[in-house]
Design an enzyme around this catalytic site. Sequence first.
Site, PDB file in Angstrom:
ATOM      1  N   ASP A 303     -25.459  12.694 -25.789  1.00  0.00           N
ATOM      2  CA  ASP A 303     -26.795  12.957 -26.304  1.00  0.00           C
ATOM      3  C   ASP A 303     -26.756  12.722 -27.818  1.00  0.00           C
ATOM      4  O   ASP A 303     -25.709  12.461 -28.403  1.00  0.00           O
ATOM      5  CB  ASP A 303     -27.238  14.375 -25.971  1.00  0.00           C
ATOM      6  CG  ASP A 303     -28.749  14.505 -25.888  1.00  0.00           C
ATOM      7  OD1 ASP A 303     -29.460  13.686 -26.520  1.00  0.00           O
ATOM      8  OD2 ASP A 303     -29.238  15.421 -25.214  1.00  0.00           O
ATOM      9  N   TYR A 304     -27.903  12.843 -28.433  1.00  0.00           N
ATOM     10  CA  TYR A 304     -28.100  12.511 -29.849  1.00  0.00           C
ATOM     11  C   TYR A 304     -27.116  13.299 -30.725  1.00  0.00           C
ATOM     12  O   TYR A 304     -27.233  14.513 -30.865  1.00  0.00           O
ATOM     13  CB  TYR A 304     -29.539  12.852 -30.212  1.00  0.00           C
ATOM     14  CG  TYR A 304     -30.026  12.423 -31.558  1.00  0.00           C
ATOM     15  CD1 TYR A 304     -30.737  11.239 -31.723  1.00  0.00           C
ATOM     16  CD2 TYR A 304     -29.823  13.222 -32.678  1.00  0.00           C
ATOM     17  CE1 TYR A 304     -31.220  10.856 -32.956  1.00  0.00           C
ATOM     18  CE2 TYR A 304     -30.297  12.845 -33.919  1.00  0.00           C
ATOM     19  CZ  TYR A 304     -30.995  11.663 -34.054  1.00  0.00           C
ATOM     20  OH  TYR A 304     -31.472  11.297 -35.292  1.00  0.00           O
TER      21      TYR A 304
END
Length: 761
Positions: A303-304
Amino acid sequence: MLDTRISRRAALMGAGAAAAWLASPARALLQAAGRMEVPGFVNDLVGRMTLEEKAGQLSLMASAWGGGAAAALNPPSDSNFPKQLEETRQGQLTGVFNGNGARMARIMQTAAVKESRLKIPLIFAADIIHGHRTIFPVPLAEVSSFEPELARRTAEVAAFEAAGAGIDWNFAPMCDVARDQRWGRGVEGGGEDPLLGSLFAAARVHGFQGSDFKSNEHFLACVKHFAAYGAAEAGLDYNTVDISERTLREVYLRPYKAGFDAGALSAMASFNEISGIPATGNHWLLTDLLRGEWGFQGFVVSDYTGDEEMIKHGYAKDGRDAARIAFLAGVDMSMQSGLYRMYLPDLVRSGEVPEATLNTSVRRVLAAKHMLGLFEDPFRRIDEKREKSRSMLPRSRAVARESGRKSIVLLKNEGDLLPLPRSGKKIALIGPFASGQHDLVGPWVVYGSDANAVSLETGVRAAVADKNSIIAVEGSKVEQAIPGGIDQAVAAAQAADIVVLAIGESQGMSGEAQSRADIVLPKPQQDLAEAVAKTGKPIVVVLKHGRALALEGAVKDAPAILATWFLGTETGNSIADVLFGAYSPSGRLPASFPHLSGQQPYFYAHKTTGRPNPDPKLDDYKARFRGITNTALYPFGHGLTYGKIAYSDFAISGPSLPMTGEISVSARVTNSGKRAAEEVVQLYIHDRVGSVTRPVRELKAFRKVKLEPGQSEVVRFTLKRDDLLFYGVANTPTVEPGTFDVWIAPSAEAEGVHGTFELTA
């Protein structure tokens, strides 16, 4: 392309329907699609790449030229587009996400395939959570339809629009089970039940990907957030998850597995840790379980900045260490942190990361690009004329309107206040959501906007015979009082025959980083509701929300309540269809509404404990909070219709179920009302005694049936041994002989009709 007809599958959902879906030819196609093919040219290409180019193929960044709300949702580390183009030419990027449409994609893809050394095409990704330009109900709302086929169709429209805008890969579906309504990201998922969540996860993968990865009407799905993000302690976003392996397997892993079984070839690691180990660095989760036990052949993306965040977790000492841990755990691609392109080449040269392992990850990514047809035609989804021609077509908006009205749940309807008459009555629309093009599309929308959506006032005025019979007054802001606002609202109510009170959460109160400690209406709105209620006028509460709420006072006591969530582009029309009876509400709650916020986490499939308090009487020294029973205000599965539905005539095919056999249970469902209705008939079981204690009820099946006035139908379900499996003492699937309760009922806490059977050895 877009088939907006109601299919046979849409008419029959539930255990029988679930079994049909899971055994269908469509699913077989998708499972075949889940096999990753690595063509020979990929191996040749990997052999020609430098370590830096390999690391570049494993590095994904936010587009420097973002689209719509992208910069606010996922800020790029650098908005210098010429610099990002140069990184493309140098082979430092595998692709970008949330970019600004087909024009941007064409410029970047041209740089990649014509100006870089190896001419490897970029992959363009985006967050298309519930629509591209045409916005559908938020996923939690859509699950209220109890129609996985509907979700497949809306996902297909979303893919049709987005793939036409140059997008190859979608960061959806979110498959997190959410049992604490304080958590803001529950709005993106499938609610509190793993069976329902699994069916919708599979349906969305099917809709996004179709049966041909190379189609310019579909794109690659990404199952997220792996795993158990929805179990964050206290419903606090990004928080710790500490969970038994049994609960992880029985509840939280099931929807992800359904998405992978449906053919999804990418996965996103979650932000949270699981029992002390961040998911992004969890070898057991990403390699032993996902690849080993489940046989997943696709690729995993962080994820980010998830890999970099292991430093703050206290699991990695610095960026280099974080890159090493994440990569060796099984994260093939790093999103946004840039750690892989900074550190992987040196980690390989130092021997800390085997080059063979690096090559395997690069092959997975290149094979995915091949399967998407990008090596054959890098511009197959990039066409500016096509982008415009696919945007918000009338048939797409028709699907949005259908999905919106099927997502609405009628919680309460005393005295049959609803549906409202189309003429002869003056209606006051009161509240912060009564009018105006705001808070319509909901959270996590990158490319759509409220400017193209239908407001409640617009929808209501279009539905009534006399548009002058509608008075619209704001009364209060979402979280702020308006000077004189309550007085204006009271005056409008007094001048009307009926009040439609449009209140709830703004779209900024749900979604990522929007956990709420107290899931009640903001005080200015509660004050507005109390004042309007004192006029004595009949009130229909129209709730806007991204989670189950704890209702209080005049809102809780209103004679009619509609849970309308965030319905997207066709919000006003969908709500008006239900308010005025053009459509009889058929939605059911995918998440339990608690009596009070302090009950969280509350979910229907809880354990009894050794001191249960199931009776309405409040006994001392029982498992309950002071002053309330351990029940929901409105439980999972609850929802009313405009008909009068009754359950009777429970029947069971025999007293026992052999291990190798099956048993049939049925009930008669009758609509004695004057209006047609769709009822979601639900099947629950309870294993009375087990080597591991079992929940008070578990959903095993459901079927949506349409009943004309006065019509009855016998609804039948079949149970087999595998429907009774649970994870035993050794954390492996098991089933044990014993007595089982079975209910066919309209909700998880309704009695409906009930019987028992014995599972025999």
